[in-house]
Design an enzyme around this catalytic site. Structure first.
Site, PDB file in Angstrom:
ATOM      1  N   CYS A   9       0.346  -0.193  13.646  1.00  0.00           N
ATOM      2  CA  CYS A   9       0.597   0.506  14.782  1.00  0.00           C
ATOM      3  C   CYS A   9       1.432   1.816  15.028  1.00  0.00           C
ATOM      4  O   CYS A   9       1.837   2.032  13.740  1.00  0.00           O
ATOM      5  CB  CYS A   9       1.022  -0.293  15.949  1.00  0.00           C
ATOM      6  SG  CYS A   9       0.770  -2.116  15.751  1.00  0.00           S
ATOM      7  N   GLY A  37      -3.257   3.933  14.412  1.00  0.00           N
ATOM      8  CA  GLY A  37      -4.077   2.657  14.981  1.00  0.00           C
ATOM      9  C   GLY A  37      -5.105   3.255  16.074  1.00  0.00           C
ATOM     10  O   GLY A  37      -4.749   3.982  16.836  1.00  0.00           O
ATOM     11  N   ASN A 112       5.725  -2.092  16.006  1.00  0.00           N
ATOM     12  CA  ASN A 112       4.962  -1.757  14.880  1.00  0.00           C
ATOM     13  C   ASN A 112       5.635  -2.635  13.787  1.00  0.00           C
ATOM     14  O   ASN A 112       6.746  -2.430  13.433  1.00  0.00           O
ATOM     15  CB  ASN A 112       5.185  -0.165  14.562  1.00  0.00           C
ATOM     16  CG  ASN A 112       4.562   0.209  13.288  1.00  0.00           C
ATOM     17  OD1 ASN A 112       3.794  -0.388  12.601  1.00  0.00           O
ATOM     18  ND2 ASN A 112       5.063   1.081  12.650  1.00  0.00           N
ATOM     19  N   GLY A 113       4.445  -3.416  13.165  1.00  0.00           N
ATOM     20  CA  GLY A 113       5.123  -4.273  11.961  1.00  0.00           C
ATOM     21  C   GLY A 113       4.657  -5.548  11.954  1.00  0.00           C
ATOM     22  O   GLY A 113       3.349  -5.833  12.563  1.00  0.00           O
ATOM     23  N   CYS A 251       8.185   0.754   3.365  1.00  0.00           N
ATOM     24  CA  CYS A 251       6.870   0.640   2.886  1.00  0.00           C
ATOM     25  C   CYS A 251       6.550   2.102   2.046  1.00  0.00           C
ATOM     26  O   CYS A 251       6.525   3.042   2.856  1.00  0.00           O
ATOM     27  CB  CYS A 251       5.918   0.317   3.886  1.00  0.00           C
ATOM     28  SG  CYS A 251       4.000   0.393   3.093  1.00  0.00           S
ATOM     29  N   TYR A 257       0.039   7.026   2.004  1.00  0.00           N
ATOM     30  CA  TYR A 257      -1.402   7.226   2.633  1.00  0.00           C
ATOM     31  C   TYR A 257      -1.213   7.031   4.155  1.00  0.00           C
ATOM     32  O   TYR A 257      -1.476   7.957   4.920  1.00  0.00           O
ATOM     33  CB  TYR A 257      -2.134   5.913   2.270  1.00  0.00           C
ATOM     34  CG  TYR A 257      -3.535   5.756   3.229  1.00  0.00           C
ATOM     35  CD1 TYR A 257      -4.371   6.786   3.060  1.00  0.00           C
ATOM     36  CD2 TYR A 257      -3.548   4.451   4.010  1.00  0.00           C
ATOM     37  CE1 TYR A 257      -5.574   6.540   3.946  1.00  0.00           C
ATOM     38  CE2 TYR A 257      -4.709   4.440   4.696  1.00  0.00           C
ATOM     39  CZ  TYR A 257      -5.715   5.434   4.785  1.00  0.00           C
ATOM     40  OH  TYR A 257      -6.535   5.244   5.433  1.00  0.00           O
ATOM     41  N   SER A 298      -5.701  12.077   2.689  1.00  0.00           N
ATOM     42  CA  SER A 298      -4.588  11.763   1.935  1.00  0.00           C
ATOM     43  C   SER A 298      -4.582  12.060   0.363  1.00  0.00           C
ATOM     44  O   SER A 298      -3.600  12.129  -0.170  1.00  0.00           O
ATOM     45  CB  SER A 298      -3.848  10.287   2.245  1.00  0.00           C
ATOM     46  OG  SER A 298      -5.022   9.384   2.098  1.00  0.00           O
ATOM     47  N   ASP A 360      -7.549  10.218  -5.345  1.00  0.00           N
ATOM     48  CA  ASP A 360      -7.443   9.542  -4.184  1.00  0.00           C
ATOM     49  C   ASP A 360      -6.283   8.657  -4.197  1.00  0.00           C
ATOM     50  O   ASP A 360      -5.602   8.517  -5.122  1.00  0.00           O
ATOM     51  CB  ASP A 360      -8.879   8.558  -4.100  1.00  0.00           C
ATOM     52  CG  ASP A 360      -8.997   8.188  -2.490  1.00  0.00           C
ATOM     53  OD1 ASP A 360      -8.401   8.426  -1.822  1.00  0.00           O
ATOM     54  OD2 ASP A 360     -10.006   7.381  -2.530  1.00  0.00           O
ATOM     55  N   ASP A 361      -5.739   8.065  -2.871  1.00  0.00           N
ATOM     56  CA  ASP A 361      -4.450   7.340  -2.583  1.00  0.00           C
ATOM     57  C   ASP A 361      -4.866   5.984  -3.109  1.00  0.00           C
ATOM     58  O   ASP A 361      -3.557   5.445  -3.461  1.00  0.00           O
ATOM     59  CB  ASP A 361      -4.221   7.387  -1.351  1.00  0.00           C
ATOM     60  CG  ASP A 361      -5.321   6.932  -0.321  1.00  0.00           C
ATOM     61  OD1 ASP A 361      -5.481   5.718  -0.252  1.00  0.00           O
ATOM     62  OD2 ASP A 361      -5.887   7.709   0.335  1.00  0.00           O
ATOM     63  N   CYS A 397       0.082  -8.123   1.679  1.00  0.00           N
ATOM     64  CA  CYS A 397       1.391  -7.477   2.415  1.00  0.00           C
ATOM     65  C   CYS A 397       1.624  -8.307   3.579  1.00  0.00           C
ATOM     66  O   CYS A 397       0.525  -8.733   4.294  1.00  0.00           O
ATOM     67  CB  CYS A 397       1.076  -5.958   2.589  1.00  0.00           C
ATOM     68  SG  CYS A 397       2.378  -5.308   3.804  1.00  0.00           S
ATOM     69  N   CYS A 447      15.562   2.695   0.163  1.00  0.00           N
ATOM     70  CA  CYS A 447      14.681   2.247  -0.848  1.00  0.00           C
ATOM     71  C   CYS A 447      13.496   1.805  -0.474  1.00  0.00           C
ATOM     72  O   CYS A 447      13.158   1.824   0.642  1.00  0.00           O
ATOM     73  CB  CYS A 447      15.608   1.160  -1.650  1.00  0.00           C
ATOM     74  SG  CYS A 447      17.169   1.808  -2.491  1.00  0.00           S
ATOM     75  N   CYS A 452       3.311  -5.139  -2.806  1.00  0.00           N
ATOM     76  CA  CYS A 452       1.785  -4.937  -2.749  1.00  0.00           C
ATOM     77  C   CYS A 452       1.286  -4.813  -3.906  1.00  0.00           C
ATOM     78  O   CYS A 452       0.237  -5.064  -4.626  1.00  0.00           O
ATOM     79  CB  CYS A 452       0.995  -4.166  -1.605  1.00  0.00           C
ATOM     80  SG  CYS A 452       1.655  -2.442  -1.716  1.00  0.00           S
TER      81      CYS A 452
END
Length: 485
Positions: A9, A37, A112-113, A251, A257, A298, A360-361, A397, A447, A452
């Protein structure tokens, strides 16, 4: 990138010292955050303690017609949210902001999360007679705050106590009758920043690009673990849950991305990070070629970085249909594939007869990537060399990025990069190393989480039984938890 990667989100809040058309400001900000989103959105407005809100499924301009926006009225605070559903699915009751009326007043929450212990919190409330209207973890956060508020002197104290109980990724903004409060998990998985308009209004946003959209100047990021309170007396910071920098873990895929390239996250430019990723790729995976192209959007900055470092000319390889949103927001894989077919068209005059480096990402399942490569072959590319500005996805993730079950990740299905290259139809394939990934966000104050890619998660997570099982099951996960170093 055209595969099934989803980000949870985007949130935005504004606090004015006087009554204004705050809903209009949130509307503009949500427009700027639409990339985070595209399934649903909502806005809540506070007019001297009286809340009005509206939300629905769809893009921001579709949900908020001029009439709907005007119906929200004026106020001194407002809160907005754009959503892509991961945990909780697409139930309309999960659309945010959540607005709760309780004995000590109204409360609205945007999140968000993704929590990893939402099921435990939910079950404890249900066993005490609590009734949940939706299935999202956001409702668990809201109920926790309300519960603690009954035993606390203030809402910020209730938030501080709630943060002791909830685990996972959360960048939240809540609105009460008199205050707006932003708080971020101690790891800082998801971004959150503070801005201020020339008129003195404070803004909270998932990304700095939304601050630009409403004419607010960037002040700073909310620190991992920090609670920031906005009220008539100004801004107050509570740092009880803050940790040292080396304990944070934003993240890293926000830089690769998710975020808009014109955003700055935790002190690092997203645009610059992607260019650096491309430069590292060129050093790690050089190749003789005639042109470097990026897959919109991206992949473009990383392609520019690759071209600069390799001295291979940068060119336009694809024209993107701007009237189609990110393909991952389509509700089925078949519809996502249809979107890809009409989203890109190859610039044949730049590709025909040339050795192409395509940037590509990421590669998730590989099916969409293979179709894009096929488009280049049909346009006459002599060779196609793919370079990816992220390491291979090998693990799910649990912190707000809907990375698929390992069973469906192409990097888990094949033993070598050469095998993956053969499947997607390229002459060579190179991924960015994990080590280089940690270096792309130059100047960042945090950090990074690379779970993932490596499977090394910074906090307790569900055992890796099945990501799909984790997403769908609403029961007790206590048997599945383990501590990972």
């Amino acid at each position: 990138m055209f595969s099934s990667l989803h980000e949870e989100c985007g949130v935005f809040g504004i606090f004015e010292n006087k009554t204004e058309s705050v809903a209009n400001s949130v509307y503009l900000a949500l427009y700027a955050l639409q990339h985070r989103g595209q399934e649903a959105c909502g806005i809540a407005v506070n007019d001297d303690g009286v809340f009005s809100h509206y939300k629905g499924s769809g893009l921001v301009p579709d949900v908020f017609t001029p009439e709907k926006l005007a119906s929200l009225g004026r106020g001194n605070m407002a809160l907005g949210h754009v959503r892509y559903s991961t945990t909780g699915g697409k139930d309309i009751n999960n659309i945010q902001p959540l607005v709760i009326r309780h004995i000590k007043g109204n409360l609205a929450l945007a999140h968000n999360g993704n929590l990893v212990n939402a099921d435990e919190i939910r079950k404890s409330f249900e066993l005490s007679g609590g009734i949940f209207h939706g299935t999202s973890d956001t409702e668990a956060i809201a109920y926790s705050i309300v519960s603690e508020r009954l035993r606390s002197k203030s809402t910020e104290e209730a938030v501080e106590k709630t943060m002791q109980k909830i685990r996972g990724a959360y960048s939240c903004v809540i609105m009460t009758a008199t205050k707006m409060i932003a708080f971020r998990d101690p790891n800082g998985f998801r971004p959150l920043c503070i801005g201020k308009t020339e008129g003195g209004a404070y803004c909270i946003s998932s990304e700095s690009c939304a601050l630009d959209a409403v004419g607010a100047g960037f002040i700073r990021d909310v620190k991992p673990g920090e609670i920031v309170v906005f009220s008539d007396v100004g801004m107050k910071s509570i740092t009880t849950h803050c940790r040292a920098k080396d304990k944070s873990s934003v993240c890293v895929f926000e830089y690769i991305y998710f975020a808009r390239p014109d955003s700055v996250i935790d002190g690092a430019s997203v645009h610059s990070a992607r260019i650096r990723a491309g430069a590292f790729l060129a050093k790690e995976h050089p190749v003789d070629a005639d042109i470097v192209i990026g897959v919109p959007d991206s992949g473009l900055d990383a392609a520019l970085g690759y071209a600069r470092e390799s001295k291979i000319p940068y060119g336009v390889g694809f024209i993107k249909n701007r009237y189609i949103g990110r393909s991952f927001i389509q509700p089925s894989q078949e519809q996502r594939e249809d979107a890809v077919r009409i989203k890109l068209n190859v610039m044949k005059e730049n590709i025909e007869g040339k050795r192409v480096v395509m940037i590509d990402d990421s590669i998730v399942r590989g099916t969409t990537c293979a179709r894009i490569v096929k488009l280049l072959r049909e346009a006459g590319a002599k060779e196609v060399h793919m370079r990816v500005s992220a390491p291979p996805f090998k693990h799910p993730c649990y912190f707000g990025t809907d990375i698929d079950s390992s069973d469906n990740l192409i990097a888990c299905q094949y033993d070598t990069v050469e095998e993956i290259a053969k499947v997607i139809g390229v002459d060579s394939l190179g991924y960015l190393s994990v080590e280089a990934t940690h270096k792309i966000a130059e100047g960042a104050s945090v950090c990074f989480c690379d779970g993932c890619f490596t499977g090394n998660y910074p906090i307790v997570v569900p055992r890796q039984i099945s990501k799909n099982k984790f997403d769908q099951k609403l029961g007790n996960f206590s048997n599945y938890y383990q501590v990972l170093d």
